[in-house]
Design an enzyme around this catalytic site. Structure first.
Site, mmCIF file in Angstrom:
data_model
loop_
_atom_site.group_PDB
_atom_site.id
_atom_site.type_symbol
_atom_site.label_atom_id
_atom_site.label_comp_id
_atom_site.label_asym_id
_atom_site.label_seq_id
_atom_site.Cartn_x
_atom_site.Cartn_y
_atom_site.Cartn_z
ATOM 1 N N ASP A 147 0.846 -1.202 0.000
ATOM 2 C CA ASP A 147 0.000 0.000 0.000
ATOM 3 C C ASP A 147 0.876 1.245 0.000
ATOM 4 O O ASP A 147 1.699 1.426 0.901
ATOM 5 C CB ASP A 147 -0.895 0.005 1.250
ATOM 6 C CG ASP A 147 -1.927 -1.119 1.217
ATOM 7 O OD1 ASP A 147 -2.494 -1.369 0.138
ATOM 8 O OD2 ASP A 147 -2.161 -1.733 2.267
ATOM 9 N N LYS A 156 0.204 -7.815 -2.912
ATOM 10 C CA LYS A 156 -1.132 -7.231 -3.108
ATOM 11 C C LYS A 156 -1.023 -5.761 -3.522
ATOM 12 O O LYS A 156 -0.341 -4.980 -2.871
ATOM 13 C CB LYS A 156 -1.933 -7.342 -1.811
ATOM 14 C CG LYS A 156 -3.367 -6.834 -1.954
ATOM 15 C CD LYS A 156 -4.208 -7.229 -0.766
ATOM 16 C CE LYS A 156 -4.183 -6.225 0.349
ATOM 17 N NZ LYS A 156 -4.881 -4.965 0.065
ATOM 18 N N HIS A 191 -17.491 -3.124 -6.450
ATOM 19 C CA HIS A 191 -18.840 -3.073 -5.869
ATOM 20 C C HIS A 191 -19.674 -2.133 -6.736
ATOM 21 O O HIS A 191 -19.580 -0.912 -6.615
ATOM 22 C CB HIS A 191 -18.733 -2.529 -4.424
ATOM 23 C CG HIS A 191 -19.978 -2.716 -3.620
ATOM 24 N ND1 HIS A 191 -20.043 -2.436 -2.272
ATOM 25 C CD2 HIS A 191 -21.210 -3.162 -3.956
ATOM 26 C CE1 HIS A 191 -21.255 -2.706 -1.814
ATOM 27 N NE2 HIS A 191 -21.979 -3.138 -2.824
ATOM 28 N N ASP A 192 -20.484 -2.714 -7.636
ATOM 29 C CA ASP A 192 -21.265 -1.877 -8.554
ATOM 30 C C ASP A 192 -22.368 -2.760 -9.134
ATOM 31 O O ASP A 192 -22.559 -3.897 -8.672
ATOM 32 C CB ASP A 192 -20.331 -1.328 -9.655
ATOM 33 C CG ASP A 192 -20.793 0.027 -10.183
ATOM 34 O OD1 ASP A 192 -21.989 0.146 -10.526
ATOM 35 O OD2 ASP A 192 -19.971 0.956 -10.270
ATOM 36 N N THR A 247 -12.092 -5.583 8.158
ATOM 37 C CA THR A 247 -11.576 -5.837 9.518
ATOM 38 C C THR A 247 -11.449 -4.541 10.327
ATOM 39 O O THR A 247 -11.220 -4.584 11.522
ATOM 40 C CB THR A 247 -10.215 -6.547 9.464
ATOM 41 O OG1 THR A 247 -9.397 -5.884 8.509
ATOM 42 C CG2 THR A 247 -10.361 -8.003 9.080
ATOM 43 N N ARG A 289 -1.432 -9.263 13.016
ATOM 44 C CA ARG A 289 -0.394 -8.512 13.718
ATOM 45 C C ARG A 289 0.440 -9.457 14.564
ATOM 46 O O ARG A 289 -0.107 -10.141 15.445
ATOM 47 C CB ARG A 289 -1.012 -7.436 14.634
ATOM 48 C CG ARG A 289 -1.607 -6.251 13.897
ATOM 49 C CD ARG A 289 -0.517 -5.458 13.173
ATOM 50 N NE ARG A 289 -1.035 -4.327 12.433
ATOM 51 C CZ ARG A 289 -1.443 -4.377 11.149
ATOM 52 N NH1 ARG A 289 -1.413 -5.517 10.480
ATOM 53 N NH2 ARG A 289 -1.858 -3.284 10.539
ATOM 54 N N GLN A 332 -6.470 -1.285 12.461
ATOM 55 C CA GLN A 332 -7.232 -2.532 12.441
ATOM 56 C C GLN A 332 -7.946 -2.703 13.783
ATOM 57 O O GLN A 332 -7.528 -2.163 14.793
ATOM 58 C CB GLN A 332 -6.302 -3.728 12.187
ATOM 59 C CG GLN A 332 -5.606 -3.696 10.828
ATOM 60 C CD GLN A 332 -6.535 -4.088 9.690
ATOM 61 O OE1 GLN A 332 -7.752 -4.114 9.838
ATOM 62 N NE2 GLN A 332 -5.968 -4.367 8.530
ATOM 63 N N GLY A 340 0.415 -6.106 5.780
ATOM 64 C CA GLY A 340 0.934 -4.879 5.183
ATOM 65 C C GLY A 340 2.002 -4.247 6.046
ATOM 66 O O GLY A 340 3.166 -4.656 6.038
ATOM 67 N N ARG A 341 1.568 -3.262 6.834
ATOM 68 C CA ARG A 341 2.524 -2.405 7.556
ATOM 69 C C ARG A 341 3.537 -3.121 8.435
ATOM 70 O O ARG A 341 4.693 -2.674 8.488
ATOM 71 C CB ARG A 341 1.730 -1.347 8.342
ATOM 72 C CG ARG A 341 1.107 -0.327 7.400
ATOM 73 C CD ARG A 341 -0.005 0.454 8.013
ATOM 74 N NE ARG A 341 -1.211 -0.368 8.170
ATOM 75 C CZ ARG A 341 -2.371 0.083 8.630
ATOM 76 N NH1 ARG A 341 -2.472 1.357 8.996
ATOM 77 N NH2 ARG A 341 -3.411 -0.707 8.725
HETATM 78 O O1 C5P Z 1 -1.106 -2.779 6.950
HETATM 79 P P1 C5P Z 1 -2.130 -3.873 7.186
HETATM 80 O O2 C5P Z 1 -1.495 -5.199 7.559
HETATM 81 O O3 C5P Z 1 -3.209 -3.439 8.142
HETATM 82 O O4 C5P Z 1 -2.794 -4.073 5.740
HETATM 83 C C1 C5P Z 1 -3.886 -4.922 5.545
HETATM 84 C C2 C5P Z 1 -4.281 -4.901 4.090
HETATM 85 O O5 C5P Z 1 -5.428 -5.714 3.924
HETATM 86 C C3 C5P Z 1 -4.645 -3.531 3.554
HETATM 87 O O6 C5P Z 1 -4.145 -3.471 2.209
HETATM 88 C C4 C5P Z 1 -6.160 -3.484 3.561
HETATM 89 O O7 C5P Z 1 -6.673 -2.731 2.512
HETATM 90 C C5 C5P Z 1 -6.497 -4.958 3.349
HETATM 91 N N1 C5P Z 1 -7.799 -5.408 3.840
HETATM 92 C C6 C5P Z 1 -8.205 -5.325 5.166
HETATM 93 N N2 C5P Z 1 -9.448 -5.781 5.553
HETATM 94 C C7 C5P Z 1 -10.261 -6.339 4.661
HETATM 95 C C8 C5P Z 1 -9.864 -6.444 3.320
HETATM 96 C C9 C5P Z 1 -8.623 -5.975 2.943
HETATM 97 O O8 C5P Z 1 -7.444 -4.843 5.993
HETATM 98 N N3 C5P Z 1 -11.439 -6.849 5.052
#
Ligand code: C5P
Length: 235
Positions: free
Chosen positions: A12, A34, A65-66, A122, A183, A192, A212-213
């Site tokens: 991201d 991703k 979503h459409d 989430t 995490r 989150q 992600g992070r």
């Molecule tokens: O940085 P982090 O680990 O929180 O990133 C989680 C990734 O998962 C983000 O790219 C977020 O858009 C994605 N995501 C999410 N919850 C969902 C679907 C996708 O956090 N239900």
């Protein structure tokens, strides 16, 4: 056994050089990368090709979503640009989900990409859902929408690891469960809400963990990914 193929790293960001450098640094440490809305809006389908060229499979997370016809065309274009997995919102309903699966098949050059439905983000907890008029518990909504996704021909769902075990029971072994909201015990929760550790997520039945992070903001992303895969193996 450690299996990087079950790890998907969310790239991201809006910095093209950073995205590609991070992708290259993760070769061999994550089976999936991703690309989300932020990066896709900035750099488009070409970014999918560039990230795919670094080696891992690309998960294009645009959460479509459409109306069904629009989603069908969009899913076809996601497949055509080389994504191996894409997302739609389960809240779009049965006809839209069926159209997404058809579009993905129509647009792919080889094997069609996996189409997975986002159930409940989430980042939404029960009070936030209540504010939107959803009185059900998040886990009940997730299971209901996961069943709908399966009936509509989708390959799986994106769900919180807290709901993975229930989805697995309801939807069977073949249904793909992709879980963000991961995490490691020593890491920040950020925005989150419903999080679990990598080992807990694997134990609950998740197939692919999206992180992600905790990886992308680490000083050494490859090392952070390696540790997460190790933690997954203990699950
Ligand atoms: O940085 P982090 O680990 O929180 O990133 C989680 C990734 O998962 C983000 O790219 C977020 O858009 C994605 N995501 C999410 N919850 C969902 C679907 C996708 O956090 N239900």
């Amino acid at each position: 056994m450690t299996n990087p193929n079950a790890l998907c790293v969310a790239l991201d960001g809006s910095d093209h050089a950073w995205i590609l450098a991070t992708a290259r640094s993760l070769v061999g440490h994550a089976g999936w990368l991703k690309i989300g809305l932020e990066a896709f809006i900035a750099f488009g389908p070409r970014l999918v090709e560039e990230v795919a060229a670094t080696g891992p499979l690309v998960f294009l997370d645009l959460k479509l979503h459409d109306i069904p016809a629009t989603v069908r065309g969009a899913a076809a274009n996601c497949a055509a640009c080389g994504a191996q997995m894409l997302t739609v919102h389960a809240g779009g309903g049965r006809a839209m989900l069926e159209a997404a699966a058809e579009g993905a098949r129509e647009g792919s050059r080889g094997a069609p990409p996996k189409v997975v439905a986002v159930t409940i983000l989430t980042s939404l907890d029960r009070p936030a859902l209540g504010e939107l008029g959803f009185e059900n518990r998040p886990e009940d909504l997730v299971t209901k929408w996961a069943r709908l996704a399966r009936e509509s021909g989708l390959d799986g769902v994106v769900a919180s690891p807290r709901e993975a075990a229930r989805v697995r029971r309801e939807c069977g072994r073949e249904f793909l469960i992709v879980t963000p909201g991961i995490r490691p015990a020593d890491s920040r929760v950020d925005d989150q809400r419903r999080v679990l550790t990598p080992a807990e997520a694997i134990r609950s039945g998740a197939d692919i963990l999206v992180v992600g992070r905790p990886i992308t903001r680490a000083q050494d992303p490859a090392e952070a990914a390696r540790r997460i895969v190790e933690e997954m193996a203990t699950g």
